[in-house]
Design an enzyme around this catalytic site. Structure first.
Site, PDB file in Angstrom:
ATOM      1  N   SER A 156       0.842  -1.186   0.000  1.00  0.00           N
ATOM      2  CA  SER A 156       0.000   0.000   0.000  1.00  0.00           C
ATOM      3  C   SER A 156       0.884   1.245   0.000  1.00  0.00           C
ATOM      4  CB  SER A 156      -0.955  -0.046   1.191  1.00  0.00           C
ATOM      5  OG  SER A 156      -1.996   0.879   1.039  1.00  0.00           O
ATOM      6  N   ASP A 186      -8.997  -5.045  -5.762  1.00  0.00           N
ATOM      7  CA  ASP A 186      -8.512  -4.047  -4.812  1.00  0.00           C
ATOM      8  C   ASP A 186      -9.220  -2.725  -5.100  1.00  0.00           C
ATOM      9  OD1 ASP A 186      -7.203  -2.331  -3.144  1.00  0.00           O
ATOM     10  OD2 ASP A 186      -5.181  -2.996  -3.671  1.00  0.00           O
TER      11      ASP A 186
END
Length: 716
Positions: free
Chosen positions: A568, A651
Site C-alpha cells: 500500500s 482491490d
C-alpha cells in the site's frame, strides 16, 4: 536524483535482452515482456507537460477487454518465470507447515456467552464460535468457508446484542472494501431476512435494547463503477429488525460537505450515539452526540472543527472519556461532563514520554496502551488517573484488545511477536492477574530465534529504530545474511512486532528480517507522523535508504543481498526508493502500491489520502508529488533491482491501475538484466479477507523471487 521531466513512454514493446537474468550465479531464462500499448495522453499542470502513456490501464479489468487481456498475458509471463525459481516448492511446503496451527480471535462476552473466531490451521477463513460460559462447549455459528468455492468470501466484522441473542455480521467478497450486513439468531443459528448493502468504512453497533443497529453507508454506485467510483456522501442509518433497508431511518448526514465520513457508536449506557466525522486519513475529528431518548433534539456538537484527534473511550453516566492529542502530541486521556460541556475538558491521564496508542474503560478502570520504541506497554489507572500498575507482558512484542464494558470484571488481550504467534490472555481487572485463554502449538521452537532492536541514523541525523530478527545460529555466527527489509512510513501507522509464518520461513532458511520504524508512522506520536508526510515525504525514503545502508555497513547484510518489501503506502515506498537508489537493493516487492501520485485521488478511497500526500491540483503539492511518484520517475538506463509488483483485481482501496501503469513503465525502460514483473491475483483485494491458500501461494512466490536475487539458499 529525481527526474522531473516527462515520463518516457515512446516504446510500446520491450523484448527481453538475450542475456539471462542473473540470480546470484544461477541462470534463469529471462522473461519476454508482453506488448503494452503506449498512448499519447499528456496532461499540462502548472506549465509542466506530464505524459501518461498507460492511462488506459486504469480501466476496470472486469469491463475493459484490452486490460483483461493485458492482465492475462502479464500473469502468464510472471508465472512461467516463478515456476523456474529454485526452492519455491520447498518454501511453500514449509510456509504451509508453519501456518498450520490453531488460531483464536479475541473473545467478546455478551449475556454470559463468549463469541470468538477460530481457525484450525489451514482453513481459508476463520470460523465464528460461541460458548455458553467461559469454559462451555464451543458451538459453531458461522463458517465462511461454506460461502464460496474459492474461499474468497470472508466474515469481516460482527457485533452482538447485550443479551447475546442476536448476531450482526458483515460479509466481504473477493477482498473488496464493500460489505453486506446480515443478522443471525444466536440460539437457533437462523439467518434473519434483514440485509443491508453498500456498507463501507463503517462501525456496526446495536441499540441497547436489541431492536436494531446503527451503520454507515455510501450511495449505491452506477453500473460498472462499484470498484472505482469515489466514495462520497457517507450517511449514518438505523436499521430496525424485521424491516427492509429502504425503510431505514437516516440518523446523520452532511450533504453540504460530501467529503466527510461518519461512523457511529452507541455509548456504554445506551443513551447517546457518538458520531465521529472526518475528512481524510488524518486523526482530526468532529464529534456529535445524538440523544437517543430525544431523537428530535439537535445533535450536541461536543468537539468542533476537525483540528485534533478525539477518540471515544467510554462513559459513566454524564462523564465521557476520550483520548486526544489536543495539546498533547503523544496523546492523553481526558473527560468531559456532557451535562455541562461548557465547563471544558479535564485531563485524567496526562501526556507522557511514551506514545499513548489507545485506552479502554473496563471494570471501572482505564487500561492504557503505550508504545515504547514501537513495543507495547500496558498500564492500568483509576478513573481519576491514579496509576494502579502494569500488565506484565512476555517480552518484546505487541499487545492489543482490552475491550469490554465499564462494569465488566474481565477483559481479553492478545500478545504476539516476531517469533511468537498470538496468544490470547484473560485479564482479571480486579486482581490484575493474566491467565492464558488460548495458546497455539507451533512447529518450531521460538527460542531458536533472536529478536533485537537496533537504532540507526538517517540522512538528516534523526535516530530511527529497527527490529531485527534472525535465527540464533545466524545471529551468533556474526555472518552477513540475505535480508528482507520491510517498511511503511505513513498515515500515522505504527509497525509493531507480529508473527508471520512466511517471514519465519525466510529466517529459518538463513535469512534476516528487518522492520524499519521510519518517519510518517505513529511510533513517536504526531511529530513523527508530520515529519514523514506532505513536503516532508522525502524523509520517509531517506530513512528507509539509511536502514539499508546500516544493515550493509554493520555486516548484517551482504552488499548484494538486500531485498525490500512494502504494501500500500509501503508499495509506494518500495517504488520510490528503487528509483532513487537502484544500486542499493538486489530485489524488491512493491505490493498494492500507490504508484501514480498525480491521480491517486481520482479513485475510490484515494481522495482521503491528501492528508498525507497533498493535493495534486495545488502547485506546491504537485511539484513535491511529481518528484517522487514511482510511475513518473523510472530511471531509464540504470541497473534496477529485480522487482515483483503484486496487486489484485478486486482491490478497491488502491485500484490495481496504479500497479499496472507502474509495471508498464518499468518494462518499457532499459533497467539492466534483472526482471521487473507483476503478479495479479484474482478474486482478491487490498489484503483483508484473503484465503489462507492464496496467502500461502502469494508469499511463496514473493519470497522465492526475492531469495533468488539475494543469494538465500532455499534448498536446505
Amino acid at each position: 536524483m529525481f527526474r522531473n521531466s516527462l515520463l518516457a513512454g515512446a516504446a510500446s514493446v520491450l523484448v527481453a535482452s538475450a542475456a539471462p537474468a542473473i540470480a546470484q550465479g544461477q541462470d534463469l531464462t529471462a522473461p519476454e515482456y508482453p506488448e503494452t500499448r503506449a498512448g499519447d495522453v499528456v496532461d499540462t499542470q502548472f506549465g509542466v507537460d506530464v505524459a501518461d502513456p498507460y492511462r488506459w490501464l486504469e480501466n476496470d479489468v472486469r469491463v475493459d477487454e484490452e486490460v483483461a487481456d493485458w492482465v492475462e498475458r502479464q500473469n502468464a509471463v510472471t508465472n512461467a518465470f516463478l515456476a523456474q525459481l529454485p526452492g519455491r516448492e520447498a518454501l511453500k511446503e514449509r510456509i504451509t507447515q508453519l501456518t498450520d496451527y490453531e488460531r483464536f480471535g479475541l473473545p467478546t462476552s455478551k449475556g454470559g456467552h463468549y463469541f470468538y473466531t477460530r481457525n484450525d490451521g489451514l482453513q481459508n477463513q476463520s470460523v465464528l464460535y460461541v460458548r455458553d460460559g467461559l469454559d462451555g462447549e464451543p458451538r459453531e455459528l458461522i463458517d465462511p468457508n461454506e460461502w464460496a468455492d474459492d474461499g474468497a468470501t470472508a466474515l469481516a466484522d460482527y457485533a452482538i446484542t447485550d443479551d447475546g441473542s442476536k448476531l450482526l455480521y458483515a460479509i466481504q467478497d473477493g477482498g473488496s472494501d464493500w460489505r453486506t450486513v446480515k443478522v443471525m439468531d444466536v440460539a437457533t443459528g437462523a439467518v434473519l431476512e434483514d440485509t443491508v448493502e453498500w456498507v463501507k468504512f463503517s462501525n456496526l453497533d446495536w441499540a441497547k435494547d436489541g431492536s436494531g443497529f446503527y451503520y454507515s453507508r455510501f450511495p449505491a454506485t452506477g453500473e460498472g463503477e462499484t470498484f472505482q467510483a469515489l466514495n462520497t456522501n457517507q450517511q449514518v442509518y438505523f436499521h430496525k429488525l424485521g424491516t427492509e433497508q429502504g425503510e431505514d431511518r437516516l440518523i446523520y448526514e452532511t450533504p453540504d460537505q460530501p467529503e466527510l465520513n461518519h461512523t457511529a457508536q452507541v455509548s456504554d449506557d445506551g443513551r447517546w450515539l457518538v458520531v465521529t466525522s472526518s475528512s481524510g486519513t488524518d486523526e482530526r475529528y468532529e464529534i456529535n452526540l445524538i440523544d437517543l431518548e430525544r431523537p428530535e433534539a439537535e445533535p450536541l456538537l461536543l468537539v468542533p472543527g476537525f483540528d485534533h484527534d478525539y477518540t471515544f473511550v467510554g462513559n459513566l453516566g454524564q462523564k465521557f472519556f476520550f483520548t486526544t492529542n489536543d495539546g498533547a502530541p503523544l496523546m492523553k486521556v481526558v473527560s468531559v461532563d456532557i451535562s455541562a460541556p461548557q465547563q471544558g475538558w479535564t485531563t485524567v491521564i496526562p501526556e507522557r514520554e511514551e506514545t499513548l496508542g489507545g485506552a479502554s474503560l473496563v471494570g471501572r478502570k482505564l487500561i492504557a496502551s503505550y508504545l515504547v520504541d514501537a513495543k507495547s506497554k500496558i498500564e492500568v489507572f483509576g478513573l481519576d488517573g491514579t496509576p494502579q500498575g502494569e500488565v506484565a507482558l512476555p517480552g518484546i512484542g505487541s499487545a492489543g484488545g482490552f475491550g469490554g464494558d465499564p462494569d465488566e470484571t474481565e477483559t481479553f488481550y492478545a500478545f504476539s511477536s516476531y517469533n511468537r504467534p498470538t496468544t490470547v490472555y484473560r485479564y482479571d481487572v480486579a486482581s490484575g492477574e493474566s491467565t492464558v485463554w488460548a495458546q497455539p502449538e507451533v512447529a518450531f521452537d521460538p527460542d531458536n530465534f533472536v529478536v533485537e532492536q537496533k537504532f540507526y541514523t538517517s540522512k538528516d541525523g534523526t535516530r530511527v529504530p529497527m527490529f531485527l530478527v534472525r535465527s540464533r545460529e545466524v545471529a551468533e555466527s556474526g555472518e552477513a545474511a540475505p535480508t528482507l527489509l520491510y517498511g511503511y512510513g505513513g498515515f500515522n501507522v505504527s509497525l509493531t512486532p507480529g508473527f508471520s509464518p512466511s517471514r519465519l520461513a525466510w529466517i529459518e532458511a538463513g535469512g534476516a528480517y528487518a522492520v524499519a520504524n521510519i518517519r510518517g508512522g505513529g511510533e513517536y506520536g504526531k511529530a513523527w507522523h508530520d515529519a514523514g508526510r506532505l513536503d516532508n515525504k522525502q524523509n520517509v525514503f531517506d530513512d528507509f535508504i539509511a536502514a539499508g545502508e546500516y544493515l550493509i555497513d554493520q555486516g548484517i547484510t551482504p552488499e548484494d543481498g538486500l531485498a525490500i518489501q512494502g504494501g500500500s503506502n509501503g508499495g509506494l515506498l518500495v517504488g520510490a526508493v528503487a528509483n532513487q537508489r537502484p544500486d542499493l537493493f538486489a530485489a524488491g516487492n512493491a505490493a498494492v502500491g500507490v504508484m501514480d501520485m498525480l491521480r491517486f485521488n481520482q479513485f475510490t478511497a484515494g481522495r482521503y489520502w491528501v492528508d498525507d500526500y497533498g493535493y495534486p491540483d495545488r502547485e506546491d503539492d504537485f511539484r513535491t508529488l511529481l518528484a517522487y511518484s514511482p510511475y513518473h520517475n523510472v530511471r531509464d538506463g540504470e541497473d534496477y533491482p529485480a522487482l515483483l509488483v503484486t496487486t489484485a483485481d478486486t482491490d478497491d482501496r488502491v485500484v490495481p491501475g496504479h500497479s499496472f501503469k507502474y509495471t508498464a513503465a518499468l518494462q518499457a525502460a532499459d533497467l539492466g538484466e534483472r526482471p521487473q514483473l507483476i503478479r495479479i491475483e484474482t478474486r482478491a483485494g487490498h489484503g483483508s479477507g484473503k484465503p489462507t491458500d492464496k496467502a500461502i501461494e502469494e508469499a511463496s512466490d514473493i519470497l522465492a523471487f526475492l531469495a533468488a536475487f539475494t543469494g538465500l539458499d532455499l534448498s536446505e
